[in-house]
Write a protein that holds these residues in place. Structure first.
Motif, PDB file in Angstrom:
ATOM      1  N   ALA A   1       0.741  -1.363   0.133  1.00 40.09           N
ATOM      2  CA  ALA A   1       0.213  -0.077  -0.030  1.00 40.09           C
ATOM      3  C   ALA A   1       0.873   1.258  -0.087  1.00 40.09           C
ATOM      4  CB  ALA A   1      -1.099  -0.261   1.143  1.00 40.09           C
ATOM      5  N   LEU A   2       2.310   1.316   0.742  1.00 37.67           N
ATOM      6  CA  LEU A   2       2.937   2.401   0.986  1.00 37.67           C
ATOM      7  C   LEU A   2       3.950   2.501  -0.483  1.00 37.67           C
ATOM      8  CD1 LEU A   2       3.683   2.507   4.569  1.00 37.67           C
ATOM      9  CD2 LEU A   2       2.261   4.172   3.244  1.00 37.67           C
ATOM     10  N   ARG A   3       3.775   1.295  -1.681  1.00 40.07           N
ATOM     11  CA  ARG A   3       4.396   1.484  -2.422  1.00 40.07           C
ATOM     12  C   ARG A   3       5.974   0.883  -1.860  1.00 40.07           C
ATOM     13  NH1 ARG A   3       2.865   4.288  -7.522  1.00 40.07           N
ATOM     14  NH2 ARG A   3       4.592   2.470  -8.458  1.00 40.07           N
ATOM     15  N   LEU A   4       6.124   0.627  -0.850  1.00 39.90           N
ATOM     16  CA  LEU A   4       7.785   0.301  -0.645  1.00 39.90           C
ATOM     17  C   LEU A   4       8.237  -1.046  -1.275  1.00 39.90           C
ATOM     18  CD1 LEU A   4       7.582   1.573   3.008  1.00 39.90           C
ATOM     19  CD2 LEU A   4       8.399   2.525   0.820  1.00 39.90           C
ATOM     20  N   GLU A   5       8.569  -0.996  -1.933  1.00 40.86           N
ATOM     21  CA  GLU A   5       8.598  -2.688  -3.301  1.00 40.86           C
ATOM     22  C   GLU A   5      10.067  -3.053  -3.104  1.00 40.86           C
ATOM     23  OE1 GLU A   5       7.541   0.097  -5.161  1.00 40.86           O
ATOM     24  OE2 GLU A   5       5.550  -0.988  -5.564  1.00 40.86           O
ATOM     25  N   GLY A   6      11.580  -2.606  -2.430  1.00 39.25           N
ATOM     26  CA  GLY A   6      12.189  -2.816  -2.210  1.00 39.25           C
ATOM     27  C   GLY A   6      12.028  -3.207  -1.252  1.00 39.25           C
ATOM     28  N   GLY A   7      11.726  -3.525  -0.090  1.00 40.61           N
ATOM     29  CA  GLY A   7      11.413  -4.392   1.162  1.00 40.61           C
ATOM     30  C   GLY A   7      10.691  -5.824   0.959  1.00 40.61           C
ATOM     31  N   LEU A   8       9.901  -6.272  -0.504  1.00 48.22           N
ATOM     32  CA  LEU A   8       8.883  -6.445   0.044  1.00 48.22           C
ATOM     33  C   LEU A   8       9.922  -8.237  -0.325  1.00 48.22           C
ATOM     34  CD1 LEU A   8       6.492  -5.725  -2.671  1.00 48.22           C
ATOM     35  CD2 LEU A   8       6.042  -6.495  -0.519  1.00 48.22           C
ATOM     36  N   PRO A   9      11.278  -8.092  -1.227  1.00 53.39           N
ATOM     37  CA  PRO A   9      11.699  -9.818  -1.260  1.00 53.39           C
ATOM     38  C   PRO A   9      12.155  -9.845   0.323  1.00 53.39           C
ATOM     39  CG  PRO A   9      12.726  -7.606  -2.950  1.00 53.39           C
ATOM     40  CD  PRO A   9      11.203  -7.030  -1.703  1.00 53.39           C
ATOM     41  N   PHE A  10      12.808  -9.564   0.792  1.00 52.03           N
ATOM     42  CA  PHE A  10      13.389 -10.204   2.334  1.00 52.03           C
ATOM     43  C   PHE A  10      11.869 -10.157   3.640  1.00 52.03           C
ATOM     44  CE2 PHE A  10      13.999  -9.169   6.772  1.00 52.03           C
ATOM     45  CZ  PHE A  10      15.033  -9.784   6.548  1.00 52.03           C
TER      46      PHE A  10
ATOM     47  N   PRO B   1       4.380  -8.537  -8.855  1.00 56.24           N
ATOM     48  CA  PRO B   1       5.037  -9.455  -9.537  1.00 56.24           C
ATOM     49  C   PRO B   1       6.508  -9.532  -8.759  1.00 56.24           C
ATOM     50  CG  PRO B   1       5.509  -7.663 -10.846  1.00 56.24           C
ATOM     51  CD  PRO B   1       3.779  -7.899  -9.375  1.00 56.24           C
ATOM     52  N   ILE B   2       7.073  -8.475  -7.735  1.00 50.40           N
ATOM     53  CA  ILE B   2       7.976  -8.466  -6.930  1.00 50.40           C
ATOM     54  C   ILE B   2       7.881  -9.518  -5.733  1.00 50.40           C
ATOM     55  CG2 ILE B   2       9.829  -6.889  -5.397  1.00 50.40           C
ATOM     56  CD1 ILE B   2       8.118  -4.405  -6.695  1.00 50.40           C
ATOM     57  N   ALA B   3       6.559  -9.700  -5.545  1.00 54.02           N
ATOM     58  CA  ALA B   3       6.486 -10.601  -4.270  1.00 54.02           C
ATOM     59  C   ALA B   3       6.276 -11.810  -4.338  1.00 54.02           C
ATOM     60  CB  ALA B   3       5.360 -10.395  -3.567  1.00 54.02           C
ATOM     61  N   LEU B   4       5.669 -12.187  -5.612  1.00 56.54           N
ATOM     62  CA  LEU B   4       5.292 -13.435  -6.490  1.00 56.54           C
ATOM     63  C   LEU B   4       7.408 -13.967  -7.196  1.00 56.54           C
ATOM     64  CD1 LEU B   4       3.018 -13.100  -8.320  1.00 56.54           C
ATOM     65  CD2 LEU B   4       3.316 -14.641  -6.047  1.00 56.54           C
ATOM     66  N   ASN B   5       7.820 -13.415  -7.404  1.00 57.98           N
ATOM     67  CA  ASN B   5       9.043 -13.607  -8.059  1.00 57.98           C
ATOM     68  C   ASN B   5       9.970 -13.961  -6.617  1.00 57.98           C
ATOM     69  OD1 ASN B   5      11.401 -13.781  -9.794  1.00 57.98           O
ATOM     70  ND2 ASN B   5      12.620 -11.998  -9.026  1.00 57.98           N
TER      71      ASN B   5
ATOM     72  N   LYS C   1       6.894 -16.521   3.817  1.00 60.52           N
ATOM     73  CA  LYS C   1       7.192 -17.771   3.488  1.00 60.52           C
ATOM     74  C   LYS C   1       7.995 -18.487   4.961  1.00 60.52           C
ATOM     75  CE  LYS C   1       8.953 -20.591  -0.167  1.00 60.52           C
ATOM     76  NZ  LYS C   1      10.030 -20.370  -1.509  1.00 60.52           N
ATOM     77  N   ALA C   2       8.733 -18.251   5.029  1.00 53.10           N
ATOM     78  CA  ALA C   2       9.923 -19.194   6.456  1.00 53.10           C
ATOM     79  C   ALA C   2       8.483 -19.171   8.040  1.00 53.10           C
ATOM     80  CB  ALA C   2      11.002 -18.396   6.866  1.00 53.10           C
ATOM     81  N   VAL C   3       7.903 -18.734   7.793  1.00 50.19           N
ATOM     82  CA  VAL C   3       6.585 -18.447   9.412  1.00 50.19           C
ATOM     83  C   VAL C   3       4.880 -19.381   8.922  1.00 50.19           C
ATOM     84  CG1 VAL C   3       7.409 -17.148  10.917  1.00 50.19           C
ATOM     85  CG2 VAL C   3       5.779 -16.560   8.941  1.00 50.19           C
ATOM     86  N   GLY C   4       5.484 -19.902   7.353  1.00 51.08           N
ATOM     87  CA  GLY C   4       4.067 -20.800   6.403  1.00 51.08           C
ATOM     88  C   GLY C   4       3.078 -20.473   5.947  1.00 51.08           C
ATOM     89  N   ALA C   5       3.733 -19.034   5.309  1.00 53.31           N
ATOM     90  CA  ALA C   5       2.692 -18.678   4.039  1.00 53.31           C
ATOM     91  C   ALA C   5       3.023 -19.168   3.144  1.00 53.31           C
ATOM     92  CB  ALA C   5       2.739 -16.990   4.145  1.00 53.31           C
ATOM     93  N   THR C   6       1.446 -19.559   2.442  1.00 58.19           N
ATOM     94  CA  THR C   6       1.763 -19.895   1.282  1.00 58.19           C
ATOM     95  C   THR C   6       1.445 -18.298   0.111  1.00 58.19           C
ATOM     96  OG1 THR C   6      -0.615 -20.037   0.781  1.00 58.19           O
ATOM     97  CG2 THR C   6      -0.136 -21.758   2.230  1.00 58.19           C
ATOM     98  N   ARG C   7       1.997 -19.364  -1.192  1.00 58.66           N
ATOM     99  CA  ARG C   7       1.855 -17.994  -1.863  1.00 58.66           C
ATOM    100  C   ARG C   7       0.636 -17.984  -2.365  1.00 58.66           C
ATOM    101  NH1 ARG C   7       1.943 -18.177  -8.003  1.00 58.66           N
ATOM    102  NH2 ARG C   7       3.975 -17.335  -9.019  1.00 58.66           N
ATOM    103  N   GLU C   8      -0.468 -18.543  -2.472  1.00 60.60           N
ATOM    104  CA  GLU C   8      -2.021 -17.775  -2.290  1.00 60.60           C
ATOM    105  C   GLU C   8      -2.056 -16.577  -1.269  1.00 60.60           C
ATOM    106  OE1 GLU C   8      -0.988 -21.653  -2.862  1.00 60.60           O
ATOM    107  OE2 GLU C   8      -1.236 -21.118  -4.907  1.00 60.60           O
ATOM    108  N   GLU C   9      -1.315 -17.152  -0.151  1.00 60.09           N
ATOM    109  CA  GLU C   9      -1.857 -16.281   1.325  1.00 60.09           C
ATOM    110  C   GLU C   9      -0.792 -14.835   0.436  1.00 60.09           C
ATOM    111  OE1 GLU C   9      -2.654 -18.491   5.030  1.00 60.09           O
ATOM    112  OE2 GLU C   9      -0.546 -18.983   4.676  1.00 60.09           O
ATOM    113  N   VAL C  10       0.225 -15.024   0.778  1.00 64.98           N
ATOM    114  CA  VAL C  10       0.642 -13.690  -0.597  1.00 64.98           C
ATOM    115  C   VAL C  10       0.081 -13.043  -1.177  1.00 64.98           C
ATOM    116  CG1 VAL C  10       3.065 -12.818  -0.917  1.00 64.98           C
ATOM    117  CG2 VAL C  10       3.318 -14.531   0.506  1.00 64.98           C
ATOM    118  N   ILE C  11      -0.731 -13.433  -2.131  1.00 64.53           N
ATOM    119  CA  ILE C  11      -1.390 -12.850  -3.339  1.00 64.53           C
ATOM    120  C   ILE C  11      -2.272 -11.742  -2.625  1.00 64.53           C
ATOM    121  CG2 ILE C  11      -2.667 -13.043  -5.313  1.00 64.53           C
ATOM    122  CD1 ILE C  11      -0.925 -15.345  -6.103  1.00 64.53           C
ATOM    123  N   SER C  12      -3.022 -12.622  -1.557  1.00 63.93           N
ATOM    124  CA  SER C  12      -4.118 -12.040  -0.489  1.00 63.93           C
ATOM    125  C   SER C  12      -3.822 -11.021  -0.377  1.00 63.93           C
ATOM    126  CB  SER C  12      -4.758 -12.768  -0.170  1.00 63.93           C
ATOM    127  OG  SER C  12      -5.243 -14.103  -0.620  1.00 63.93           O
ATOM    128  N   ALA C  13      -2.811 -11.040   0.458  1.00 67.09           N
ATOM    129  CA  ALA C  13      -2.135 -10.092   1.565  1.00 67.09           C
ATOM    130  C   ALA C  13      -1.776  -8.838   0.368  1.00 67.09           C
ATOM    131  CB  ALA C  13      -0.308 -10.259   1.980  1.00 67.09           C
TER     132      ALA C  13
END
Length: 106
Positions: A53-62, A97-101, A68-80
């Motif tokens: 929402a804040l367009r802070l894409e640089g922090g997304l990969p980390f 696309p940044i998050a999914l990559n 993912k490490a705490v159990g989030a699925t790909r679908e949950e990331v999309i929804s988030a």
């Protein structure tokens, strides 16, 4: 060291050039996490929503890797990422696309 590659240049500069500030920041972040009543997965997914929402894409990969490490699925990331669409508008789709990559990388 692998996570270091996921950190944005801006945050890496902060870590390197302002070590005393980053120490205080990280202590605060740790305390904030300890005070949270959310489980780790919900907290991680919520954080992704805020970044999108804040367009802070640089922090997304980390933070996607953390989710993912705490159990989030790909679908949950999309929804988030997309949960903020009604309030923040279509700016959040820039993060998708940044998050999914990041999620799809090993």
């Amino acid at each position: 060291m692998k996570d270091r590659l996921l950190i944005s240049n801006a945050f890496q500069t902060f870590l390197t050039e302002a070590p005393e500030h980053q120490k205080v920041w990280m202590e605060t972040v740790k305390k904030w996490g300890e005070a949270s009543q959310l489980d780790k997965k919900t907290e991680a997914l919520s954080y992704l929503s805020v970044l999108a929402a804040l367009r802070l894409e640089g922090g997304l990969p980390f933070h996607v890797k953390q989710a993912k490490a705490v159990g989030a699925t790909r679908e949950e990331v999309i929804s988030a990422i997309l949960v903020g669409l009604p309030a923040a508008g279509n700016v959040v789709i820039q993060s998708l696309p940044i998050a999914l990559n990041a999620y799809d990388q090993e």
